[in-house]
Structure formats: C-alpha cells, structure tokens
Design a protein around this motif. Structure first.
Motif, PDB file in Angstrom:
ATOM      1  N   LEU A 272       0.829  -1.200   0.000  1.00 26.65           N
ATOM      2  CA  LEU A 272       0.000   0.000   0.000  1.00 26.65           C
ATOM      3  C   LEU A 272       0.871   1.261   0.000  1.00 26.65           C
ATOM      4  CD1 LEU A 272      -2.927   0.556   2.529  1.00 26.65           C
ATOM      5  CD2 LEU A 272      -1.295   2.340   2.009  1.00 26.65           C
ATOM      6  N   LEU A 273       1.867   1.279   0.889  1.00 30.22           N
ATOM      7  CA  LEU A 273       2.733   2.456   0.979  1.00 30.22           C
ATOM      8  C   LEU A 273       3.572   2.622  -0.280  1.00 30.22           C
ATOM      9  CD1 LEU A 273       3.946   2.224   4.688  1.00 30.22           C
ATOM     10  CD2 LEU A 273       2.053   3.553   3.759  1.00 30.22           C
ATOM     11  N   THR A 274       3.971   1.516  -0.893  1.00 33.22           N
ATOM     12  CA  THR A 274       4.735   1.592  -2.132  1.00 33.22           C
ATOM     13  C   THR A 274       3.888   2.167  -3.261  1.00 33.22           C
ATOM     14  OG1 THR A 274       6.054  -0.340  -1.446  1.00 33.22           O
ATOM     15  CG2 THR A 274       6.118   0.263  -3.785  1.00 33.22           C
ATOM     16  N   ALA A 275       2.636   1.718  -3.344  1.00 34.29           N
ATOM     17  CA  ALA A 275       1.739   2.241  -4.373  1.00 34.29           C
ATOM     18  C   ALA A 275       1.497   3.731  -4.190  1.00 34.29           C
ATOM     19  CB  ALA A 275       0.418   1.480  -4.341  1.00 34.29           C
ATOM     20  N   ALA A 276       1.449   4.191  -2.940  1.00 35.57           N
ATOM     21  CA  ALA A 276       1.251   5.621  -2.682  1.00 35.57           C
ATOM     22  C   ALA A 276       2.504   6.431  -3.013  1.00 35.57           C
ATOM     23  CB  ALA A 276       0.862   5.830  -1.217  1.00 35.57           C
ATOM     24  N   ALA A 277       3.672   5.885  -2.653  1.00 30.76           N
ATOM     25  CA  ALA A 277       4.920   6.617  -2.837  1.00 30.76           C
ATOM     26  C   ALA A 277       5.442   6.560  -4.265  1.00 30.76           C
ATOM     27  CB  ALA A 277       5.994   6.081  -1.880  1.00 30.76           C
ATOM     28  N   ARG A 278       5.192   5.436  -4.940  1.00 33.53           N
ATOM     29  CA  ARG A 278       5.739   5.233  -6.283  1.00 33.53           C
ATOM     30  C   ARG A 278       4.645   4.771  -7.244  1.00 33.53           C
ATOM     31  NH1 ARG A 278      11.145   4.713  -7.114  1.00 33.53           N
ATOM     32  NH2 ARG A 278      10.406   4.978  -9.272  1.00 33.53           N
ATOM     33  N   PRO A 279       3.687   5.633  -7.545  1.00 30.45           N
ATOM     34  CA  PRO A 279       2.611   5.237  -8.462  1.00 30.45           C
ATOM     35  C   PRO A 279       3.126   4.861  -9.851  1.00 30.45           C
ATOM     36  CG  PRO A 279       2.580   7.608  -8.068  1.00 30.45           C
ATOM     37  CD  PRO A 279       3.517   7.026  -7.066  1.00 30.45           C
ATOM     38  N   ASP A 280       4.312   5.352 -10.205  1.00 31.80           N
ATOM     39  CA  ASP A 280       4.896   5.021 -11.502  1.00 31.80           C
ATOM     40  C   ASP A 280       5.313   3.562 -11.600  1.00 31.80           C
ATOM     41  OD1 ASP A 280       6.825   5.907  -9.485  1.00 31.80           O
ATOM     42  OD2 ASP A 280       8.365   5.555 -11.011  1.00 31.80           O
ATOM     43  N   LEU A 281       5.425   2.884 -10.442  1.00 31.60           N
ATOM     44  CA  LEU A 281       5.897   1.494 -10.427  1.00 31.60           C
ATOM     45  C   LEU A 281       4.790   0.482 -10.173  1.00 31.60           C
ATOM     46  CD1 LEU A 281       9.275   1.741  -8.463  1.00 31.60           C
ATOM     47  CD2 LEU A 281       8.940   1.433 -10.922  1.00 31.60           C
TER      48      LEU A 281
END
Length: 278
Positions: free
Chosen positions: A107-116
């Motif tokens: 979840l935090l990765t999707a928020a921080a790095r939407p490009d990935l």
C-alpha cells in the motif's frame, strides 16, 4: 519433481535482498510476504500464476535469506526495497501483491511510487496502525520459541497444527544444535512496531486499481473493513472463507481472485465470497 525457482540477490545499500523469480515474458507480479514469513510460502501462488505472469518473490529485509539484522527497519526502508526490486529486477512497473505486513508495504509503495504499480492487491492488509502492545506481544511470542528445535517434528509439536505453523516449520534453517527460524524475534518486533500509526492519507492517495481481499475470520472487524472501502470507494473488495493466512488455507479461491484481477477481470465492486475450500 518441481523445478526450483530462479534465485537472485539484489544489493541495496547495506542489505542483500534474496528474490525468487519464475522467469518468463509475462507481466511482472511482485508478491510481498507478511511478518515473520518468507518468499517460500508464496511459491505455490507463483507457480499457479506462471507462465502467464512473471512472479517475483523477495524475502523482505530481516526475513528468509535476506539480510537478517538490517540497521533500518522503518516502513520507508521496506518501501524502498520493494521499489528497488521492481526497478532493478522486474525492470519497470509491476502488479503488486502483499499479505498482512506485506500488504501494508505494498500500500505504501503504491502511494509513494505510483509510476511502479500498475495494479495493487492487498490480502488481509489495512491502513490502520498497529498498537505498541501488539508489537510487544508478537515479539514475546517469537522470543518464546525453545530454540534450537532438534527437528521439524519438535517444531511442529510446539508451534501447532495450523498451516502457518507448518510453513514456519518447513522453512527452519539448519545450524549448530538444530533448527532455527530465518528471523530474529527482536527484529520482527521492531519491524511491526514501525507500523504504529494510521496511513489513511497514503491509502486515499493510491491511484492504481486495487483489490482488497479480507478473510472472514481474519484480523479486521467488519467496521474496519467498511471504513477502508468507504475511504476509497473505487476499491474492489472480496472476502474469503478463511483466517488471516488465506493464501495457505484456501489457495484455489485465492488464486482465482488474484489471477482474475491481475489479468484485468476479477470480481465486481463490493463483497464477493470465495469458495470455502482450497
């Protein structure tokens, strides 16, 4: 005999990340295991998705065959690890899947790095924070294991008959005097203690299409599940007749939901009950 998955080690700053890879030319799927778990418990998921998808299974820092005692156990460090696997192993955006603490990281990765992150699947994950007492209880339980276990039968006798305990026992590492887990209790307590505050702002900022999968007898109340969906109504919700480790208990139902959503199909909005047996 089932062929082993290809293994690679990704060096990031002072941490080695061990990653299993099904290979192939399918869209990359990155799967993050939960606290005190390892990539091994998601190997059946990876094999079920391949060869339609290329599945990457990292041992998160402090777990499995990755660096056992990382200096940094913050949520930001876990997010940076996930982003590094996506960029340097997958080679770009991934369909990101996480269970429990791995779902929190996802979840935090999707928020921080939407490009990935092209698509996001959360199994028994939630933006709410964990209380300090809960982290202490988990640490005390893991520290209570009578190590080393002389053999896997002794480990199973102590840990219990459930599927998570069987997974723990199967993943024990041989060493001086017997078998030990591939993690340290104090590191696990520090890892879960770092998830001590709500992350609603990050959850509401996620732009990737998202599937939230809950277990009927999992960690979260109906009120908590409802609040999570209400705060991001575009989220697709599905429910499985299982407990927190639904990927182990009802694998067929889990794979059916996962495969459909990753391929762009999947259940419609709102609760969708999965099969009762895997």
């Amino acid at each position: 005999m089932t062929e082993p998955l290809r293994a690679t080690v990704l060096r990031r700053e002072d941490v080695d990340l061990h990653v299993l890879d099904t290979g192939g030319d399918g869209p990359p799927v990155l799967v993050l295991h939960g606290l005190a778990g390892s990539a091994r418990e998601f190997e059946p998921t990876a094999r079920a998705l391949a060869p339609d998808f290329r599945v990457l299974l990292p041992d998160q820092r402090g777990h499995g065959r990755s660096t056992r005692r990382p200096a940094d156990t913050s949520r930001a460090a876990f997010v940076a690890d996930a982003a590094a696997v996506a960029e340097r192993v997958a080679g770009g955006p991934v369909r990101l899947v996480g269970q429990s603490l791995g779902a929190h990281t996802a979840l935090l990765t999707a928020a921080a790095r939407p490009d990935l992150v092209e698509r996001l699947v959360l199994l028994e994950g939630h933006p709410a924070g964990d209380d300090p007492e809960g982290a202490a209880r988990i640490g005390a339980f893991l520290a209570s294991w009578p190590l080393p276990f002389p053999d896997r039968e002794a480990a199973r006798a102590f840990l219990g008959p459930d599927l998570l305990s069987a997974s723990w026992a199967a993943d024990l590492a041989e060493g001086p005097g017997g078998l030990r887990p591939r993690f340290d209790a104090d590191v696990m307590q520090a890892v879960i203690a770092a998830a001590d505050r709500p992350r609603w702002a990050e959850w509401e900022s996620v732009s990737a299409p998202t599937l939230a999968v809950f277990a009927d007898t999992g960690l979260f109340t109906e009120a908590q599940k409802d609040e999570m969906i209400a705060r991001r109504p575009a989220t697709v919700r599905a429910d499985l007749d299982a407990s927190h480790d639904a990927h182990l208990e009802v694998p067929d139902a889990w794979i059916a939901l996962l495969r459909g959503f990753l391929a762009g199909a999947g259940p419609g909005p709102g609760p969708a009950a999965g099969p009762a047996e895997g």
